[in-house]
Design a protein around this motif. Structure first.
Motif, mmCIF file in Angstrom:
data_model
loop_
_atom_site.group_PDB
_atom_site.id
_atom_site.type_symbol
_atom_site.label_atom_id
_atom_site.label_comp_id
_atom_site.label_asym_id
_atom_site.label_seq_id
_atom_site.Cartn_x
_atom_site.Cartn_y
_atom_site.Cartn_z
ATOM 1 N N TRP A 62 0.847 -1.204 0.000
ATOM 2 C CA TRP A 62 0.000 0.000 0.000
ATOM 3 C C TRP A 62 0.873 1.241 0.000
ATOM 4 N N LYS A 103 -13.756 -0.586 1.973
ATOM 5 C CA LYS A 103 -13.116 -1.477 0.998
ATOM 6 C C LYS A 103 -12.046 -2.326 1.688
ATOM 7 N N SER A 104 -11.933 -3.553 1.291
ATOM 8 C CA SER A 104 -10.899 -4.421 1.834
ATOM 9 C C SER A 104 -9.522 -3.883 1.452
ATOM 10 N N GLY A 105 -8.614 -3.849 2.388
ATOM 11 C CA GLY A 105 -7.263 -3.355 2.115
ATOM 12 C C GLY A 105 -7.127 -1.850 2.242
ATOM 13 N N ARG A 159 -11.918 -4.666 11.530
ATOM 14 C CA ARG A 159 -11.681 -5.822 10.659
ATOM 15 C C ARG A 159 -10.201 -6.056 10.459
ATOM 16 N N GLU A 160 -9.832 -7.296 10.240
ATOM 17 C CA GLU A 160 -8.423 -7.650 10.037
ATOM 18 C C GLU A 160 -7.866 -7.113 8.724
ATOM 19 N N ASP A 161 -8.780 -6.915 7.752
ATOM 20 C CA ASP A 161 -8.288 -6.547 6.415
ATOM 21 C C ASP A 161 -8.308 -5.032 6.180
ATOM 22 N N VAL A 162 -8.502 -4.285 7.239
ATOM 23 C CA VAL A 162 -8.424 -2.821 7.160
ATOM 24 C C VAL A 162 -7.460 -2.370 8.258
ATOM 25 N N GLU A 163 -6.573 -1.432 7.950
ATOM 26 C CA GLU A 163 -5.619 -0.982 8.953
ATOM 27 C C GLU A 163 -5.910 0.448 9.393
ATOM 28 N N THR A 179 1.396 -1.988 10.395
ATOM 29 C CA THR A 179 2.427 -2.532 9.516
ATOM 30 C C THR A 179 3.386 -1.421 9.114
#
Lengths: 294, 294
Positions: B2, B91-93, B115-119, B156
């Motif tokens: 990203w 949106k995912s990611g 959610r795990e797929d959003v930071e 991350t």
């Protein structure tokens, strides 16, 4: 009738930041200005820059006796001592004034020992910078500042008017009159307390890394944390009763807010903040727009 | 991987002073910026001024789902609530960030329900003015301000770098990283405590006549006494432990000075004042010369 005019010779006693600035302003207006000060290099500087016409480091009776208006820019204790030891050299009918930052503890003792034929009309030019010395003197420091005259029952109408006129010709934004008591309460709160707050805040933390994160808030609150310790300590002592009262008043308000936060008393916190916002807006209306007022 | 680039669509949630300023800066850089906010007139204003490309007052799943970077500019409780109710539309990611003035009480709860797929990479742009609303938004508020990124173990390296990059392209003077704990201590002292001091000082006196005598000292110390009570009270509560600690620290230093004045402990007073002067000088060296720093 003692009137302030260019025939009156002016003697600055204590040629520092304020004394030098008075000298510059009055010389530029056409007055004959002399100086009596401890440092020969200050005199040399002032002569070179045309701030004064003449100067001496010695208490010279003949020199002193020439002057009609004496402006004392000395630390309070030194001022009182000077009058005690040298007042006999002052010309009969002369007017003396000062720039001291506290009033009761200066004006009453001096008036009580002063000759009957010399008048002391005290004043406080609320101007200054965080720098000192005649090399930093400039008449521009008066431009956005207030000049306070603090007469007592011993002052004459003439003396008061002459002193007010002095403030006007020096270019102060406003010339006002307060009793020594009102002055000391005002200065205890607006100036001395605020310096105590700034200093206390400044010494809270060890870490130098705070400088990296500092925003405008901390910078604003500590702008006056650079402080001449000798002068300020002496002025604090000479207004101690008022200063302590003002410090306790502030502590009380601060504690009320702190405890309201602790128990999450939202209505009270909101009330305090709204009152604060309202009161602060009064300043913006009163003051001419300063481009630096963000 | 990203990375922050102009292909990433940016959604501003909460179009106020900061949201509007982010919008202006990013739109001017060529980003596609949308807004989700309660007030239609804010959206109309922002569209008219070209701060955003599109906007809505409704939580519209399709609209929200288009965006890659979401910037939350909501009061902390509203932010948490929003995530709880609407995160499924993101949106995912996608990467989300914020502008909230306190960190521990925002970043940990949100990361724990996200959610795990959003930071969520939290940040604090230390910019602002005493005015509010999108009509006052301007990207120039970032120019002399600091941007703090507050990563946790859940972040991350990519997310952190993207957030730092955001701060850089917005034009902040500096981009730094602190833990949420370090941030809250720093903000408790530099910003929240200073506002408590300014407010307390402002409400000390009844008399409006003080305005007439006010010099720079009082003005400096109360510049930040104009305060949005809803937002600040909420931020105080959410950092209450730190704020109370900082208030008690300040009270302690202030009391030490007060008692030293009371008993005329000159060596101690001088020591405090000299330390204060020394520490304050560090600011002048570090900061580029601001013509408004008198």
């Amino acid at each position: 009738m003692w009137k302030l005019d260019k025939n009156k010779k002016v003697l600055i006693i204590g040629l520092g930041l304020l004394g030098g600035s008075y000298a510059e302003a009055l010389t530029d207006l056409g007055y004959h200005v002399g100086a009596l000060t401890r440092s020969q290099s200050s005199i040399d500087y002032a002569l070179e820059k045309g701030l004064i016409a003449e100067g001496t480091t010695k208490v010279d009776p003949e020199f002193i006796g020439k002057y009609d208006l004496l402006v004392f820019c000395l630390y309070p204790k030194v001022f009182l001592e000077w009058i005690r030891e040298n007042q006999q050299y002052i010309k009969s009918g002369a007017l003396i004034t000062d720039v001291t930052g506290v009033k009761r503890s200066v004006v009453y003792p001096i008036q009580s020992i002063l000759r009957e034929d010399v008048e002391f009309i005290a004043a406080h030019p609320m101007a200054g910078r965080e720098v000192y010395g005649v090399q930093n003197a400039t008449k521009t420091i008066f431009k956005n500042a207030n000049y306070i005259v603090t007469p007592t029952l011993k002052n004459t109408q003439e003396g008061i008017e002459a002193c007010e006129e002095l403030g006007r010709i020096l270019g102060f934004r406003s010339v006002k009159t307060l009793s020594p008591e009102q002055h000391d309460e005002m200065i205890g709160f607006l100036s001395q307390l605020t310096h105590c707050i700034a200093v206390s805040l400044m010494v809270c933390k060890e870490s130098e890394s705070l400088v990296d994160y500092t925003g405008d808030s901390f910078r604003d609150l500590t702008r006056i944390a650079k402080i001449n310790e000798s002068m300020w300590t002496e002025l604090f002592y000479m207004n101690k009763d008022e200063l302590l009262l003002q410090m306790e008043l502030f502590e009380e308000k601060f504690n009320i807010l702190k405890e309201a936060i602790r128990r999450e008393d939202t209505p009270l916190i909101h009330e305090i903040m709204k009152l604060s916002t309202e009161k602060r807006k009064l300043f913006d209306r009163e003051k001419p727009k300063d481009p630096c007022d963000k």
